[in-house]
Structures are given as C-alpha cells and as structure tokens.
Enzyme design. Structure first.
Site, PDB file in Angstrom:
ATOM      1  N   HIS A 308       0.854  -1.186   0.000  1.00 48.95           N
ATOM      2  CA  HIS A 308       0.000   0.000   0.000  1.00 48.95           C
ATOM      3  C   HIS A 308       0.885   1.230   0.000  1.00 48.95           C
ATOM      4  O   HIS A 308       1.958   1.219   0.609  1.00 48.95           O
ATOM      5  CB  HIS A 308      -0.907   0.022   1.243  1.00 48.95           C
ATOM      6  CG  HIS A 308      -2.075   0.922   1.082  1.00 48.95           C
ATOM      7  ND1 HIS A 308      -2.001   2.268   1.381  1.00 48.95           N
ATOM      8  CD2 HIS A 308      -3.319   0.696   0.620  1.00 48.95           C
ATOM      9  CE1 HIS A 308      -3.166   2.817   1.118  1.00 48.95           C
ATOM     10  NE2 HIS A 308      -3.988   1.893   0.653  1.00 48.95           N
ATOM     11  N   ASP A 366      -8.027  -5.579   0.282  1.00 45.11           N
ATOM     12  CA  ASP A 366      -8.583  -6.361  -0.818  1.00 45.11           C
ATOM     13  C   ASP A 366      -8.124  -7.803  -0.832  1.00 45.11           C
ATOM     14  O   ASP A 366      -8.617  -8.603  -1.625  1.00 45.11           O
ATOM     15  CB  ASP A 366      -8.247  -5.677  -2.146  1.00 45.11           C
ATOM     16  CG  ASP A 366      -9.072  -4.420  -2.300  1.00 45.11           C
ATOM     17  OD1 ASP A 366     -10.212  -4.429  -1.837  1.00 45.11           O
ATOM     18  OD2 ASP A 366      -8.569  -3.434  -2.860  1.00 45.11           O
TER      19      ASP A 366
HETATM   20  N1  CMC Z   1       4.205  -7.459  -4.880  1.00 46.10           N
HETATM   21  C1  CMC Z   1       5.549  -7.425  -5.068  1.00 46.10           C
HETATM   22  N2  CMC Z   1       6.297  -6.313  -4.925  1.00 46.10           N
HETATM   23  C2  CMC Z   1       5.658  -5.187  -4.558  1.00 46.10           C
HETATM   24  C3  CMC Z   1       4.267  -5.156  -4.344  1.00 46.10           C
HETATM   25  C4  CMC Z   1       3.543  -6.348  -4.515  1.00 46.10           C
HETATM   26  N3  CMC Z   1       2.218  -6.359  -4.321  1.00 46.10           N
HETATM   27  N4  CMC Z   1       3.900  -3.893  -4.015  1.00 46.10           N
HETATM   28  C5  CMC Z   1       5.018  -3.157  -4.012  1.00 46.10           C
HETATM   29  N5  CMC Z   1       6.089  -3.948  -4.342  1.00 46.10           N
HETATM   30  C6  CMC Z   1       7.488  -3.517  -4.390  1.00 46.10           C
HETATM   31  C7  CMC Z   1       7.743  -2.701  -5.651  1.00 46.10           C
HETATM   32  O1  CMC Z   1       8.179  -3.522  -6.720  1.00 46.10           O
HETATM   33  C8  CMC Z   1       8.813  -1.739  -5.181  1.00 46.10           C
HETATM   34  O2  CMC Z   1      10.053  -2.427  -5.193  1.00 46.10           O
HETATM   35  P1  CMC Z   1      11.422  -1.593  -5.526  1.00 46.10           P
HETATM   36  O3  CMC Z   1      11.565  -0.612  -4.408  1.00 46.10           O
HETATM   37  O4  CMC Z   1      12.460  -2.678  -5.512  1.00 46.10           O
HETATM   38  O5  CMC Z   1      11.224  -0.958  -6.860  1.00 46.10           O
HETATM   39  C9  CMC Z   1       8.448  -1.475  -3.717  1.00 46.10           C
HETATM   40  O6  CMC Z   1       7.701  -2.638  -3.299  1.00 46.10           O
HETATM   41  C10 CMC Z   1       7.603  -0.223  -3.516  1.00 46.10           C
HETATM   42  O7  CMC Z   1       6.481  -0.335  -4.383  1.00 46.10           O
HETATM   43  P2  CMC Z   1       5.862   0.885  -5.206  1.00 46.10           P
HETATM   44  O8  CMC Z   1       5.179   0.364  -6.422  1.00 46.10           O
HETATM   45  O9  CMC Z   1       6.904   1.937  -5.391  1.00 46.10           O
HETATM   46  O10 CMC Z   1       4.794   1.403  -4.159  1.00 46.10           O
HETATM   47  P3  CMC Z   1       3.537   2.277  -4.480  1.00 46.10           P
HETATM   48  O11 CMC Z   1       3.193   2.993  -3.238  1.00 46.10           O
HETATM   49  O12 CMC Z   1       3.737   3.084  -5.717  1.00 46.10           O
HETATM   50  O13 CMC Z   1       2.390   1.180  -4.835  1.00 46.10           O
HETATM   51  C11 CMC Z   1       0.576  -0.314  -4.655  1.00 46.10           C
HETATM   52  C12 CMC Z   1       1.405   0.772  -3.955  1.00 46.10           C
HETATM   53  C13 CMC Z   1      -0.673  -0.629  -3.807  1.00 46.10           C
HETATM   54  C14 CMC Z   1       0.089   0.197  -6.034  1.00 46.10           C
HETATM   55  C15 CMC Z   1       1.454  -1.587  -4.819  1.00 46.10           C
HETATM   56  O14 CMC Z   1       1.863  -2.050  -3.553  1.00 46.10           O
HETATM   57  C16 CMC Z   1       0.735  -2.672  -5.603  1.00 46.10           C
HETATM   58  O15 CMC Z   1       0.744  -2.656  -6.838  1.00 46.10           O
HETATM   59  N6  CMC Z   1       0.078  -3.662  -4.888  1.00 46.10           N
HETATM   60  C17 CMC Z   1      -0.686  -4.677  -5.545  1.00 46.10           C
HETATM   61  C18 CMC Z   1      -2.040  -4.126  -5.954  1.00 46.10           C
HETATM   62  C19 CMC Z   1      -2.979  -3.938  -4.778  1.00 46.10           C
HETATM   63  O16 CMC Z   1      -3.137  -4.833  -3.943  1.00 46.10           O
HETATM   64  N7  CMC Z   1      -3.655  -2.782  -4.751  1.00 46.10           N
HETATM   65  C20 CMC Z   1      -4.663  -2.488  -3.727  1.00 46.10           C
HETATM   66  C21 CMC Z   1      -4.291  -1.349  -2.846  1.00 46.10           C
HETATM   67  S1  CMC Z   1      -5.380  -1.259  -1.426  1.00 46.10           S
HETATM   68  C22 CMC Z   1      -6.891  -0.828  -2.078  1.00 46.10           C
HETATM   69  C23 CMC Z   1      -6.923   0.550  -2.594  1.00 46.10           C
HETATM   70  O17 CMC Z   1      -6.692   1.499  -1.812  1.00 46.10           O
HETATM   71  O18 CMC Z   1      -7.216   0.744  -3.783  1.00 46.10           O
END
Ligand code: CMC
Length: 431
Positions: A308, A366
C-alpha cells in the site's frame, strides 16, 4: 510566544534562499507550504504525488506506520463493529455521528431517492450484455447528470445536498442493474422496507419469480466491507474526483471520473485481481513459484492484495476482513474453502519472507474481501463495483469539503518539460 516554524530552501549557485512556512495538522506529519515557490519561478517535481499534500481535509486520517485509520476521529475498528453503513455515511458527510432523529431523517431521505429515472432502464440496452459492469457504471453514473438537471447548480447548497442523496441512493440501484443486465435477468426495483445493504442484496439476487430475504450474517459482512471501503483520504480515485470537481463540474460527472480511476488493478480492481491470482496459483505447492515471480525485477507480476502507498504496517481493514471472512465461510459451511486456505497460506509465507518484510508489504483490505464476496455469490466482475458503491460516500464527502474550501482552486499541476526546443516547421516535401 513560540516562533513560527519555517523551512529554508537554499541553492548552491548563489540563488537567494526561499523561506517556506511549515503547517501543522491535528495529527500526522507537518507539511511545508510550497505555494510561494511559483512566485520565485520554481515548481516541485513529484510524480505519483509521493511527497505532496493536495488539500486540507478533516474527513479521514491514516497513520500508515501505526496501521491506523480514523473517519472523523473514530477508529475504523469501532465503526466496523458498532455502526451501520448509513451512519458512517452521515458521519463522513456531516462530521459528527447522528442523533436518533437525525439518523431516522437521513435514512428516510436516502430511501426517497433509491429509484432511478425509468428511462435509464433503456440506457442499459445500449451496452453489450457481456460488458464489464465497471464500464457500464462509468457511463450510467455519468449519465445521471443528464437526468437530474434540478440538482446540478454546485453553488447552491441545497442542490449539492440533493445530489449527495441521489448518488448515495442510486449508485447501489445502478450497480445491481449492471449485474442483472449482465446475467440477463429483469431489473428489480428497490425495496424501501429493507435497509440499505439488504436492499442492495435484494436488487442483486431477487427475481420476480420468488420470495427473497437477505441472510443477516451475509448482509452484516457486506455492510462491514462497505464501511471499510467508505473513504481513504486522498487516494487516486478521490484525488480524481477532486480534480474533476475543481473545474466546477457537476457531482455526477465527478463521481463517474472516480469510478473510472478506481477500476485499475493497482487501486479498486485489486480485489478482482486477487481472486484471479489465487485461482491461477491453484495449489499451495505453487505458492513459492509465485512469491519468486513477485520478487523478480524482470517480471511485472505483483502479489495482488499486498502493499500500500500509505500503510507500511498491517492495513487495519485487512484484519477485520480476515475475521469477516471466517464468519461468512462458517455461516455458509465453507470453512474448507480451498481458495481461503490458499490465501491464508500465501499470507503466512509472504509475511515471513525477507523481501516482503524489508519492503513493508502487508496484506491490504482487498486480499480477503474478494473471498468474502465470492462466498456470498457475488460474481468476480462485480467486486470493484461494490468498492465503487461503498466509496461513493467518501467521494461525495470529499467533493463537498472541496467546494466549501476557500482555498480551492482549479487543479493544474505543472511539469518538467523534456521535449524538443523551438524549431521551424518543415513542409512535407522537404522532410
Ligand atoms: N508485490 C511485489 N512487490 C511489490 C508489491 C507487490 N504487491 N507492491 C510493491 N512492491 C514492491 C515494488 O516492486 C517496489 O520495489 P522496488 O523498491 O524494488 O522498486 C516497492 O515494493 C515499492 O512499491 P511501489 O510500487 O513503489 O509502491 P507504491 O506505493 O507506488 O504502490 C501499490 C502501492 C498498492 C500500487 C502496490 O503495492 C501494488 O501494486 N500492490 C498490488 C495491488 C494492490 O493490492 N492494490 C490495492 C491497494 S489497497 C486498495 C486501494 O486502496 O485501492
């Protein structure tokens, strides 16, 4: 007298320093007020708004490190345990819990607006039967502005309130119509003898051929899902609603833009994606393989339902969802549900894995909500629709707050331009 806290921006090329005020909220980190920067010819660069606060707000507070979520100061755990969805809606919209008479009046107002204009039924037939219900939602909710002209004046507080009631009352009706249209069953008119959640289940699952009474355990579980999803401060879809609204657009159009943003798998589409992922993994023996894929830089696969932007600790909503999942599966005699068992195992393995520990990736709301919805008989393609109908009140409350904010301006970010410098047009025969 304490001195006003300031941040001083200095440069290493002789440009004079710039003093910036530091603002404090009631909770959470202080923020540096950078509004004066543009007068000095500078802009900030912050793709994804990771370091940007876009507004003042008194609605929802998240402490991502502590794993806390408050609506108007009330912890989400207490609201999920003791409140009903419409009471939470009242709280989000007006800032306080209602008294008995206020609650009665609010619930009655919502009930007055549950039907949609009958001509809207024909609107649906323009869509293919197999269209994704979120595609239909974007169109039909946006189309409300074509049917309810008498509440579109956003400078009129009465119009704004009527629009809020209309959205709150009609979005579940439209959501259920999307499902009925998909499966080829007749639309069911709302039943105002039922409460908000019971009525939604009725419109989803009743048919004109038989009697339908919502199961109270399932209705309570859905109510909890709706409470947990009702607002989440300045997330992507809420920011979309605010940005759309900042130009003076009507609330129906703004909420349609929020629905469009919510659809993405990184946001509201995650609950649908979690289920697809669990089905693809299929068996505990394959979990390791998928965990490895999630960690690989050259693989775009992510563990859906994990991670998240704000929570760097357990998402408090995920805990409540896991408990709700147990309740629903017990009620339905599905405690041995293979997908639930797989989810529990996957969660355990990921939580013990160094990659997920280091990056502070925990299950989010989720991760379990899809399993609950599926057990209730809600088709996968309706999961994000249920998120949308739950979040409608959050979007509406945030939109209201924005309209009443004297600092509100049209949202208009700048950019770091990296394209071509000025050059002269070359006629086609000379290129
Ligand atoms: N699986 C594997 N690696 C992950 C994941 C994951 N679910 N989420 C983040 N990472 C890694 C990402 O690759 C990055 O690694 P690095 O620093 O080596 O590049 C690091 O963790 C930070 O991730 P980010 O993408 O920079 O973080 P963000 O804040 O931009 O993204 C997120 C947050 C929710 C989009 C992401 O965690 C994700 O895609 N999760 C899966 C989708 C999901 O479950 N979404 C629902 C969110 S809760 C409901 C809502 O509010 O909508």
């Amino acid at each position: 007298m304490t001195q006003e806290r300031k941040a001083i921006l200095t440069f290493n090329d002789g440009t004079p320093p710039i003093e910036l005020p530091v603002l404090s909220g009631t909770l959470g980190p202080d923020v540096i007020d950078i509004r004066a920067l543009s007068k000095h010819g500078f802009f900030t660069y912050d793709p994804g708004f990771q370091s940007t606060g876009s507004c003042r707000s008194s609605i929802t507070y998240i402490d991502g490190d502590a794993g806390q979520l408050f609506y108007r100061g009330y912890p989400i755990e207490q609201l999920a345990e003791h409140s009903d969805f419409l009471e939470v809606c009242y709280l989000l919209l007006y800032g306080e819990l209602p008294t008995g008479p206020q609650k009665f009046e609010f619930d009655s107002m919502v009930k007055q607006h549950t039907m949609v204009h009958d001509q809207m039924n024909r609107f649906f037939t323009g869509f293919r039967r197999d269209a994704h219900p979120m595609a239909i939602m974007v169109g039909v909710v946006g189309a409300l502005s074509a049917f309810y002209h008498d509440s579109l004046d956003i400078s009129n507080p009465h119009h704004r309130e009527v629009s809020a009631f209309r959205l709150l009352a009609k979005v579940p009706t439209i959501a259920a119509m999307c499902h009925k249209y998909n499966v080829g069953e007749p639309f069911m008119y709302p039943q105002n003898r039922l409460d908000y959640v019971g009525n939604f289940l009725y419109m989803m699952f009743a048919t004109p051929c038989g009697h339908y009474e919502p199961n109270p355990v399932l209705a309570r579980a859905l109510e909890r899902i709706m409470i947990l999803h009702a607002d989440h401060e300045q997330n992507a879809s809420t920011s979309t609603v605010r940005l759309a609204g900042s130009s003076g657009s009507n609330p129906f159009a703004c909420i349609a833009s929020g629905i469009a943003c919510l659809w993405g798998p990184a946001h509201g589409g995650a609950n649908e994606a979690v289920l697809a992922m669990l089905e693809e993994i299929g068996d505990e023996s394959r979990i390791g393989q998928y965990i490895d894929r999630a960690k690989r830089k050259d693989d775009s696969f992510r563990l859906m339902g994990f991670g998240h932007r704000v929570y760097k600790n357990m998402d408090p909503r995920a805990d409540i969802m896991r408990r709700t999942c147990h309740e629903v599966l017990d009620e339905l005699g599905l405690h041995d549900d293979p997908l639930f068992k797989l989810a529990l195992k996957l969660e355990k393995i990921a939580l013990e894995d160094d990659y997920f520990i280091e990056k502070k990736l925990y299950p989010n709301v989720d991760f379990y909500s899809g399993i609950v919805l599926r057990a209730m008989g809600i088709p996968t393609n309706m999961f994000t629709v249920i998120f949308a109908l739950s979040r409608t009140i959050g979007w509406v409350a945030q939109w209201h707050e924005m309209i009443g904010d004297p600092e509100n301006k049209i949202g208009r970010p700048r950019q770091l331009y990296q394209g071509a410098r000025q050059r002269d047009y070359v006629p086609l025969d000379k290129r």
